[in-house]
Design an enzyme around this catalytic site. Structure first.
Site, PDB file in Angstrom:
ATOM      1  N   SER A  20       0.815  -1.212   0.000  1.00 47.67           N
ATOM      2  CA  SER A  20       0.000   0.000   0.000  1.00 47.67           C
ATOM      3  C   SER A  20       0.852   1.268   0.000  1.00 47.67           C
ATOM      4  O   SER A  20       1.818   1.384   0.750  1.00 47.67           O
ATOM      5  CB  SER A  20      -0.891  -0.015   1.239  1.00 47.67           C
ATOM      6  OG  SER A  20      -1.613   1.185   1.325  1.00 47.67           O
ATOM      7  N   LYS A  67      -2.982  -4.727   9.500  1.00 47.39           N
ATOM      8  CA  LYS A  67      -1.579  -4.376   9.224  1.00 47.39           C
ATOM      9  C   LYS A  67      -0.923  -3.812  10.474  1.00 47.39           C
ATOM     10  O   LYS A  67      -1.355  -2.778  10.987  1.00 47.39           O
ATOM     11  CB  LYS A  67      -1.500  -3.376   8.074  1.00 47.39           C
ATOM     12  CG  LYS A  67      -0.070  -3.046   7.673  1.00 47.39           C
ATOM     13  CD  LYS A  67      -0.026  -2.343   6.342  1.00 47.39           C
ATOM     14  CE  LYS A  67       1.394  -1.988   5.945  1.00 47.39           C
ATOM     15  NZ  LYS A  67       1.447  -1.363   4.633  1.00 47.39           N
ATOM     16  N   CYS A 112      -0.241   3.702  10.440  1.00 43.27           N
ATOM     17  CA  CYS A 112       0.395   4.793   9.696  1.00 43.27           C
ATOM     18  C   CYS A 112       1.005   5.784  10.665  1.00 43.27           C
ATOM     19  O   CYS A 112       0.297   6.399  11.454  1.00 43.27           O
ATOM     20  CB  CYS A 112      -0.598   5.521   8.795  1.00 43.27           C
ATOM     21  SG  CYS A 112       0.207   6.861   7.913  1.00 43.27           S
ATOM     22  N   GLY A 147       7.325  -2.847  -1.675  1.00 43.86           N
ATOM     23  CA  GLY A 147       6.984  -1.433  -1.783  1.00 43.86           C
ATOM     24  C   GLY A 147       8.111  -0.614  -2.348  1.00 43.86           C
ATOM     25  O   GLY A 147       8.224  -0.376  -3.562  1.00 43.86           O
TER      26      GLY A 147
HETATM   27  C1  LIG Z   1       5.713   6.363  -0.017  1.00 39.78           C
HETATM   28  C2  LIG Z   1       5.074   5.328   0.868  1.00 39.78           C
HETATM   29  C3  LIG Z   1       3.711   5.420   1.163  1.00 39.78           C
HETATM   30  C4  LIG Z   1       3.097   4.468   1.985  1.00 39.78           C
HETATM   31  N1  LIG Z   1       1.751   4.567   2.219  1.00 39.78           N
HETATM   32  C5  LIG Z   1       1.133   3.598   2.963  1.00 39.78           C
HETATM   33  C6  LIG Z   1      -0.283   3.611   3.138  1.00 39.78           C
HETATM   34  O1  LIG Z   1      -0.997   4.466   2.616  1.00 39.78           O
HETATM   35  N2  LIG Z   1      -0.850   2.621   3.895  1.00 39.78           N
HETATM   36  C7  LIG Z   1      -0.099   1.625   4.463  1.00 39.78           C
HETATM   37  O2  LIG Z   1      -0.660   0.747   5.121  1.00 39.78           O
HETATM   38  N3  LIG Z   1       1.243   1.585   4.289  1.00 39.78           N
HETATM   39  C8  LIG Z   1       1.869   2.541   3.555  1.00 39.78           C
HETATM   40  N4  LIG Z   1       3.237   2.473   3.363  1.00 39.78           N
HETATM   41  C9  LIG Z   1       4.011   1.372   3.979  1.00 39.78           C
HETATM   42  C10 LIG Z   1       4.233   0.230   2.989  1.00 39.78           C
HETATM   43  O3  LIG Z   1       3.015  -0.334   2.563  1.00 39.78           O
HETATM   44  C11 LIG Z   1       5.124  -0.860   3.608  1.00 39.78           C
HETATM   45  O4  LIG Z   1       4.495  -1.339   4.782  1.00 39.78           O
HETATM   46  C12 LIG Z   1       6.502  -0.349   3.985  1.00 39.78           C
HETATM   47  O5  LIG Z   1       6.966   0.576   3.048  1.00 39.78           O
HETATM   48  C13 LIG Z   1       7.538  -1.468   4.137  1.00 39.78           C
HETATM   49  O6  LIG Z   1       7.757  -2.173   2.921  1.00 39.78           O
HETATM   50  P1  LIG Z   1       8.941  -1.813   1.871  1.00 39.78           P
HETATM   51  O7  LIG Z   1      10.204  -1.708   2.656  1.00 39.78           O
HETATM   52  O8  LIG Z   1       8.917  -2.929   0.882  1.00 39.78           O
HETATM   53  O9  LIG Z   1       8.565  -0.506   1.270  1.00 39.78           O
HETATM   54  C14 LIG Z   1       3.865   3.417   2.543  1.00 39.78           C
HETATM   55  C15 LIG Z   1       5.229   3.330   2.238  1.00 39.78           C
HETATM   56  C16 LIG Z   1       5.848   4.263   1.416  1.00 39.78           C
HETATM   57  C17 LIG Z   1       7.308   4.121   1.121  1.00 39.78           C
END
Ligand SMILES: Cc1cc2nc3c(=O)[nH]c(=O)nc-3n(C[C@H](O)[C@H](O)[C@H](O)COP(=O)(O)O)c2cc1C
Ligand SMILES: Cc1cc2nc3c(=O)[nH]c(=O)nc-3n(C[C@H](O)[C@H](O)[C@H](O)COP(=O)(O)OP(=O)(O)OC[C@H]3O[C@@H](n4cnc5c(N)ncnc54)[C@H](O)[C@@H]3O)c2cc1C
Ligand code: FES
Lengths: 257, 303
Positions: free
Chosen positions: B21, B164, B129, B264
């Site tokens: 997300s 989450k 969040c 992500g």
């Molecule tokens: C730019 C950005 C926006 C994000 N927005 C959300 C969000 O709206 N809702 C959510 O549950 N997680 C959000 N996340 C968290 C990601 O879904 C994920 O949990 C987190 O980035 C860890 O995974 P990664 O290291 O693969 O990015 C966001 C992450 C990033 C980098």
């Protein structure tokens, strides 16, 4: 495809000024797709985020793109170390680019520092119809002046320390020009001054903005900038637009400085 | 070739890779690279009951092997999602997960109810969040908070419900257990770790929100540890994420106990990451003679 990831062989590299490098890359069909004012998000080996760099010039026939980048930190330091024969990994072309329109109009281009490169290609299209006002810290930091002059543009220079051209701000040249359209890229205070001038004179003005980016394609909503948007009742409300997708070029009247 | 399908809370995904997300929008931008059916599923940008403008910029800072973000849940609101994004997404041949965040339990419940009336495949409850004052994280950092919000939403949600989890807690296994006991069908973890960076020249935080959420390779070991701890505690499936950028990372998280993987931050440097990761996972399965990717889940032999 609107944009793609492509490995582009570096054909030429040149140091334009201390810490400022010009790269010409073999971009294949990308060079035909690109529009002036668009940018590439360039992969930096070992870094989590790509670095947004404007397309400075393009040659559809030779299928090349040119970038000019200044060392500002670790990422640009690594990119500046690339050499001809190596590949740059580009995500491009990104953003909307300048809406150039009729190139027989009198155009004013206003550039500050590392905001100058994206103006080169559109200014070439206007040739002698273009007045190009460029501001730099000093003579040592001045770049691309010859390129604009070779394109037939009328070039005006200002430097902060007076070592080249007018001692002061580029905006101080504005009394001398009566353009039909303005294109600007540079630091925010400069863009604000240009926008106010355009507003007063009723001249359409396009400004290219910078913001920190992650995806570069409009998915992460990281690169927000404050803009006006029309409301249903015919008014205006403030919202966040995104530099990578809605920009980097904005109608100056839409930007909230 | 090994079977890549996984079933989470009754939802069958063609493969275990799901877009995380907030990193993938509503999918449109990445359509330029490959069909969205390349992914097992998409967890959409976090949505709220009403449209949200998000935080002022800068919202992004790079960190050693990672990044901070404080986007602040900028989104067009749940109704817009249901009308404009969901119908289109549902034609793309991938599973669609709605990620929801609220200021109050009532808001979560109202969204869950609205979404239960659509053909969305799953609801992901974002109670983690870190970037908005009332972005749900206040519900996500205590067992009582997690229990309460999960139980309330459960009553209004007829879709599979995935909670989450925030990593910004003392005991992740306790929190996971609280979600399970209150009716969660699955858990996804981890959301970002709260971090901060300061520009030493201006002496200002780089992010306008001062703090932001850390993601990317830097958090992979934290994710592996937390998924492992939670998996040892709960029976419901865990969708693991946090710093996955290579196929080896995905395998590692699955061995720790994840049944599927979200990616992500990896999209930002490499939009093709899911294709490369799937390829690598498939080869690993073959080389190690696993018939199905599900066999990896929890296979770590801890000391
Ligand atoms: C730019 C950005 C926006 C994000 N927005 C959300 C969000 O709206 N809702 C959510 O549950 N997680 C959000 N996340 C968290 C990601 O879904 C994920 O949990 C987190 O980035 C860890 O995974 P990664 O290291 O693969 O990015 C966001 C992450 C990033 C980098
Ligand atoms: C649309 C656009 C076009 C650009 N065109 C050019 C160009 O043609 N030539 C050029 O030299 N520079 C250009 N820049 C600025 C360039 O992107 C930054 O100087 C560069 O990202 C700095 O990276 P770094 O690792 O050296 O610096 P660091 O400060 O170490 O970077 C850390 C992080 O902050 C980001 N960042 C830092 N400064 C900026 C900035 N000013 N704008 C956006 N992100 C920033 C970096 O991308 C990186 O994610 C442009 C920026 C944008 C948004
Ligand atoms: S950088 Fe991701 S939306 Fe602009």
């Amino acid at each position: 495809m609107k944009y793609e990831v492509k490995q582009c062989r570096i054909l030429q590299k040149q140091e334009l000024a201390k810490g400022i490098f010009s790269f010409v890359v073999d971009a294949g069909a990308l060079a035909q797709k690109a529009k002036p004012g668009q940018f590439a998000n360039i992969l930096v080996p070992g870094k989590t985020l790509r670095r947004p760099i404007s397309i400075c010039d393009m040659d559809a026939q030779k299928q090349t793109l040119r970038f000019v980048l200044e060392i500002r930190g670790e990422g640009t330091q690594i990119l500046a170390g690339f050499e001809p024969g190596q590949d740059m990994d580009l995500l491009a072309p990104l953003g909307n680019g300048f809406d150039v329109g009729d190139c027989n109009r009198k155009a004013l281009f206003v550039g500050g520092g590392i905001g100058v490169p994206p103006l080169l290609h559109p200014a070439k299209l206007f040739g002698q119809h273009a007045t190009v006002a460029l501001g730099f810290r000093s003579q040592e930091a001045a770049i691309l002046i010859d390129d604009f002059q070779q394109a037939g543009c009328n070039v005006l220079i200002a430097t902060d320390d007076g070592s080249l051209g007018h001692h002061g701000l580029v905006t101080e040249y504005f009394g001398q020009v009566q353009p039909d359209v303005i294109f600007a890229c540079g630091p925010m205070p400069m863009l604000k001054a240009v926008s106010e001038f355009a507003e007063q004179k009723g001249i359409p003005c396009q400004v290219s903005l910078e913001e920190r980016m992650a995806c570069g394609i409009g998915a992460c909503l990281g690169c927000a900038c404050k803009v006006y948007r029309p409301t249903e009742d015919g008014g205006m409300s403030e919202t966040y637009g995104h530099v990578c997708k809605d920009g980097p070029v904005f109608d100056s009247r839409k930007v909230i400085f | 070739m090994a079977d890549l399908r996984v079933t989470i809370a009754g939802v069958e995904f063609d493969n275990p890779l799901i877009a995380a997300s907030g990193t993938f929008g509503f999918g449109r931008e990445y359509m330029e690279f490959y069909p969205l059916s390349t992914l097992g599923g998409i967890s959409c940008k976090g949505i709220t009951l009403k449209e949200r403008a998000g935080n002022p910029p800068p919202r992004i800072a790079e960190t050693p092997s990672g990044m901070l973000n404080a986007v602040g849940l900028q989104n067009p609101g749940v109704d817009h999602f249901i009308q404009e994004d969901l119908p289109w997404l549902k034609t793309q041949g991938t599973k669609v997960i709605a990620n929801i965040a609220g200021n109050t339990p009532e808001e979560y419940c109202e969204m869950a109810e609205k979404l239960s009336g659509t053909d969305v495949d799953m609801i992901e409850l974002n109670i983690s969040c870190p970037n908005v004052k009332q972005g749900g994280v206040q519900f996500g950092t205590t067992c009582a908070g997690v229990s309460d919000i999960t139980a309330q939403v459960r009553k209004h949600c007829t879709k599979p419900l995935m909670v989450k989890l925030s990593p910004n807690v003392a005991d992740i296994a306790e929190i996971a257990a609280a979600a399970e006991a209150s009716g969660a069908d699955a858990i996804s973890m981890i959301n970002t770790l709260t971090g901060m960076r300061i520009d030493i020249h201006t002496r200002r935080p780089i992010i306008r929100n001062n703090t932001g959420g850390l993601s990317g390779p830097a958090i992979l070991p934290v994710a592996v540890r937390m998924v492992w701890q939670a998996a040892n505690r709960v029976k419901i499936p865990i969708v693991g994420m946090g710093g996955v950028s290579r196929w080896e990372d995905a395998v590692e998280l699955m061995l720790a106990g994840a049944s599927a993987i979200q990616i992500g931050t990896a999209f930002f440097s490499n939009p093709y990451a899911p294709i490369e990761i799937l390829d690598g996972v498939a080869k690993y399965l073959e080389q190690n003679q696993f018939a199905s990717v599900t066999e990896l889940t929890g296979k770590v032999q801890a000391w």
